[in-house]
Design an enzyme around this catalytic site. Structure first.
Site, mmCIF file in Angstrom:
data_model
loop_
_atom_site.group_PDB
_atom_site.id
_atom_site.type_symbol
_atom_site.label_atom_id
_atom_site.label_comp_id
_atom_site.label_asym_id
_atom_site.label_seq_id
_atom_site.Cartn_x
_atom_site.Cartn_y
_atom_site.Cartn_z
ATOM 1 N N LYS A 239 45.606 39.723 31.769
ATOM 2 C CA LYS A 239 46.630 38.694 31.580
ATOM 3 C C LYS A 239 46.138 37.660 30.559
ATOM 4 O O LYS A 239 46.833 37.320 29.622
ATOM 5 C CB LYS A 239 46.925 38.042 32.933
ATOM 6 N N GLU B 262 34.255 40.670 31.723
ATOM 7 C CA GLU B 262 34.051 42.065 32.143
ATOM 8 C C GLU B 262 34.958 43.000 31.342
ATOM 9 O O GLU B 262 34.528 44.036 30.822
ATOM 10 C CB GLU B 262 34.387 42.238 33.636
ATOM 11 N N GLY C 250 47.968 36.967 38.620
ATOM 12 C CA GLY C 250 47.229 38.229 38.453
ATOM 13 C C GLY C 250 47.314 39.126 39.673
ATOM 14 O O GLY C 250 47.602 40.321 39.575
ATOM 15 N N ARG C 251 47.083 38.554 40.857
ATOM 16 C CA ARG C 251 47.064 39.392 42.064
ATOM 17 C C ARG C 251 48.463 39.765 42.544
ATOM 18 O O ARG C 251 48.616 40.457 43.545
ATOM 19 C CB ARG C 251 46.244 38.709 43.159
ATOM 20 N N GLU D 143 41.875 35.439 47.740
ATOM 21 C CA GLU D 143 41.953 34.639 46.515
ATOM 22 C C GLU D 143 43.145 33.674 46.618
ATOM 23 O O GLU D 143 43.142 32.604 46.021
ATOM 24 C CB GLU D 143 42.092 35.532 45.272
ATOM 25 N N HIS E 156 33.989 55.936 63.334
ATOM 26 C CA HIS E 156 32.614 56.420 63.522
ATOM 27 C C HIS E 156 31.627 55.467 62.880
ATOM 28 O O HIS E 156 30.504 55.834 62.549
ATOM 29 C CB HIS E 156 32.498 57.835 62.942
ATOM 30 N N LYS F 110 32.033 31.859 36.853
ATOM 31 C CA LYS F 110 32.213 32.261 35.444
ATOM 32 C C LYS F 110 31.488 31.269 34.534
ATOM 33 O O LYS F 110 30.773 31.658 33.614
ATOM 34 C CB LYS F 110 33.701 32.251 35.080
HETATM 35 O O1 F6P Z 1 38.469 36.085 38.277
HETATM 36 C C1 F6P Z 1 39.621 36.107 39.004
HETATM 37 C C2 F6P Z 1 40.774 36.411 38.154
HETATM 38 O O2 F6P Z 1 41.125 35.251 37.521
HETATM 39 C C3 F6P Z 1 41.921 37.014 38.970
HETATM 40 O O3 F6P Z 1 42.760 36.059 39.502
HETATM 41 C C4 F6P Z 1 42.570 37.907 37.971
HETATM 42 O O4 F6P Z 1 43.374 38.866 38.601
HETATM 43 C C5 F6P Z 1 41.360 38.493 37.293
HETATM 44 O O5 F6P Z 1 40.467 37.412 37.189
HETATM 45 C C6 F6P Z 1 41.595 39.151 35.958
HETATM 46 O O6 F6P Z 1 42.149 38.289 35.032
HETATM 47 P P1 F6P Z 1 42.768 38.808 33.679
HETATM 48 O O7 F6P Z 1 43.914 39.720 33.994
HETATM 49 O O8 F6P Z 1 43.221 37.573 32.968
HETATM 50 O O9 F6P Z 1 41.709 39.526 32.927
#
Ligand code: F6P
Length: 538
Positions: free
Chosen positions: A201, A207, A261-262, A347, A378, A506
């Site tokens: 987003k 990452e 995002g979520r 979150e 189990h 971060k």
């Molecule tokens: O680090 C958490 C977060 O901000 C989430 O809320 C989000 O879904 C994720 O990172 C990924 O963010 P993006 O889609 O902007 O890469």
């Protein structure tokens, strides 16, 4: 002025609920729960049947919880969410994910309709093989690079609907910055037949950007730069950054800041789902979620499934001292559902201040955990049955399978129902003693063993059933939990749509990364310095 009046602890219902807990705490679920008396055992909505009859509540408690919800403005706050009002006050945004699943005839946002057409075109072209890679090669694999909401929702959904993924390219997911994640996925793939989908987003997540850079290098080892646009597409609200990264402008599907995002698997972030199961299946997923939206928007609080599940959570966390809650899907294909729910729930509601910034005076979100049954039986179920913590459980149960092995499916369902029964009823010491009679053990040995075999029972649980795991039922299930999370946030008066706590980690990782890679100017604490030294001395 801080509006402490919004705290649920200041309502008369809070005090009343504490009294009700004291009054009923010595009763068993079977003695207490009278919800089935009015035929109210199961509430059906949007293809789901939710059985509340094994919860530690009676009608008096439920009525008081419903009154609490109403005092906290539940009906108005539901309307605000559905109408796309600015419910995310710290970021001055709506959280209008429900708009993404409106039927075409009711869609008022032109950009949503246009984006859905783009999702359809892309998914169709990849599935009918008209999207070609370098040298006219067929695209056989799509790698989604994203993390958090740009990974967990599509990953869980593709896994859950794997019975429908027979045609079309194989969809893979990479989230972790650990280099082994991308490496293991790319190992079996060929650049010319692979499409990289960068899902972010913000287009600002380390990452995802690091993995996207590595994936681009991998592509360019085998294909010319001029063919890169046949192999890289992106989904982002930050089109400028995606273009600057090198993604062709025509290959970028939009996202909007009014979708969290979520809560974004319904947007173009769900493109991997449409690629994996076809656009019609994706549309069915949206339709199932929409059916749950309609239920949430119109059912009175006392019959409103997301509200009732949220109120049960408040009851267990704030009055029965539960610290965690387990989600146990009795469906191997829903194995990733607990992971998905962890982000959605924790979150969203892992918050300690009210919407106005004043401190919350009660506990809020419990820890969410779980895994697919029967595997967990189990492993950790022992603690659910005989541990010292009260852990409410949600069983997710598709009654029928996509497999023809009916007898194994019957075993699966039997195990789910048996776990629910065992958690509720337990086993008394007397019945354990009776079972051991005639075993040849002495009376003293029987008495000792019986105390180990006894299970207290009285562990609340809810069965959330559906006929089969179809796109529509899955959509309804996810929307049920999305709205449950929002309804709980309304009761606690917290903002379910921001995530400021995530930012600190971060921020701190940037100077540590600099130090690990040779910049020794940054000052840091002793522990971090110790590990930086260990890393750099290798
Ligand atoms: O680090 C958490 C977060 O901000 C989430 O809320 C989000 O879904 C994720 O990172 C990924 O963010 P993006 O889609 O902007 O890469």
């Amino acid at each position: 002025m801080r509006n402490v009046k919004a705290s649920p602890t200041n309502t008369p219902h809070w005090q009343k609920l504490a009294k009700l807990h004291a009054q009923y705490q010595s009763q068993s679920i079977e003695q207490l729960n009278d919800l089935s008396a009015n035929g109210g055992q199961c509430i059906d909505a949007a293809g789901l049947s939710v059985d509340l009859s094994r919860n530690f509540v009676n009608q008096v408690i439920v009525d008081e919880l419903v009154a609490l919800a109403k005092t906290q403005g539940m009906p108005e706050k539901i309307n605000q969410l559905i109408a796309g009002e600015e419910v995310n006050n710290t970021e001055a945004r709506a959280a209008h994910h429900t708009a993404l699943r409106l039927p075409d005839s009711a869609q008022t946002r032109a950009d949503v309709g246009e984006t859905q057409q783009k999702i359809k075109a892309l998914a169709d072209n990849l599935r009918n093989k008209s999207w070609r890679g370098s040298n006219d090669t067929e695209i056989t694999d799509v790698v989604n690079i994203g993390i958090g909401g740009s990974d967990l929702g599509p990953r869980m959904t593709c896994n859950a609907l794997s019975s429908m993924t027979t045609d079309g390219p194989k969809v893979h997911f990479v989230a972790n910055i650990d280099p082994r994640d991308l490496e293991t996925v790319l190992q079996g793939l060929k650049p010319a037949s692979t499409l990289i989908l960068i899902s972010s987003k913000s287009f600002n997540t380390t990452e995802t950007l690091e993995n996207a850079l590595s994936a681009r290098r991998w592509l360019l080892e085998a294909i010319p730069q001029s063919d890169l646009s046949k192999h890289v597409i992106a989904v982002s609200s930050n089109v400028e950054k995606a273009v600057a990264f090198g993604v062709d402008a025509d290959n970028i599907l939009p996202m909007w800041d009014w979708v969290g995002g979520r809560y974004s698997l319904w947007s173009a972030i769900g493109l991997p789902i449409a690629i994996a199961i076809g656009y019609e299946g994706f549309r069915e997923l949206l339709d199932g979620a929409h059916a749950m939206d309609e239920h949430f928007a119109t059912a009175p609080v006392e019959n409103n499934l997301p509200c009732l599940l949220a109120l049960l959570e408040v009851w267990y966390v704030n009055f029965c001292n539960a610290h965690s809650s387990a989600v146990l899907p009795y469906s191997h294909e829903l194995g990733l559902f607990p992971d998905y729910l962890q982000q959605l729930t924790m979150e969203s509601n892992g918050k300690q201040v009210h919407k106005d910034g004043s401190p919350v005076l009660s506990r809020t979100c419990p820890t969410i955990w779980g895994s697919a049954g029967t595997i967990g039986q189990h492993s950790f179920h022992q603690l659910l049955h005989q541990g010292t913590e009260l852990i409410p459980v949600d069983f997710i149960l598709p009654l029928h399978s996509h497999s023809d092995e009916h007898s194994k499916q019957a075993h699966l369902v039997a195990n789910c129902l048996a776990q629910s029964k065992a958690l509720t009823e337990g086993k008394s010491e007397a019945s354990a003693t009776q079972e051991l009679a005639g075993s040849g053990l002495s009376d003293a040995a029987i008495a000792e063993l019986a105390s180990h075999k006894a299970s207290p029972g009285n562990r609340p649980n809810t069965i959330i059933a559906m006929d089969k795991l179809t796109p529509s039922n899955l959509g309804a299930l996810v929307a049920l939990y999305e709205h449950k999370v929002y309804a709980a946030s309304v009761v606690w008066d917290i903002n379910a749509f921001d995530q400021w706590g995530v930012e600190l980690g971060k921020q701190l990782s940037t100077p540590i990364f600099a130090a690990l890679t040779g910049d020794d100017s940054a000052s840091t604490d002793k522990t971090t310095a110790f590990w930086i030294k260990r890393f750099t001395q290798q």
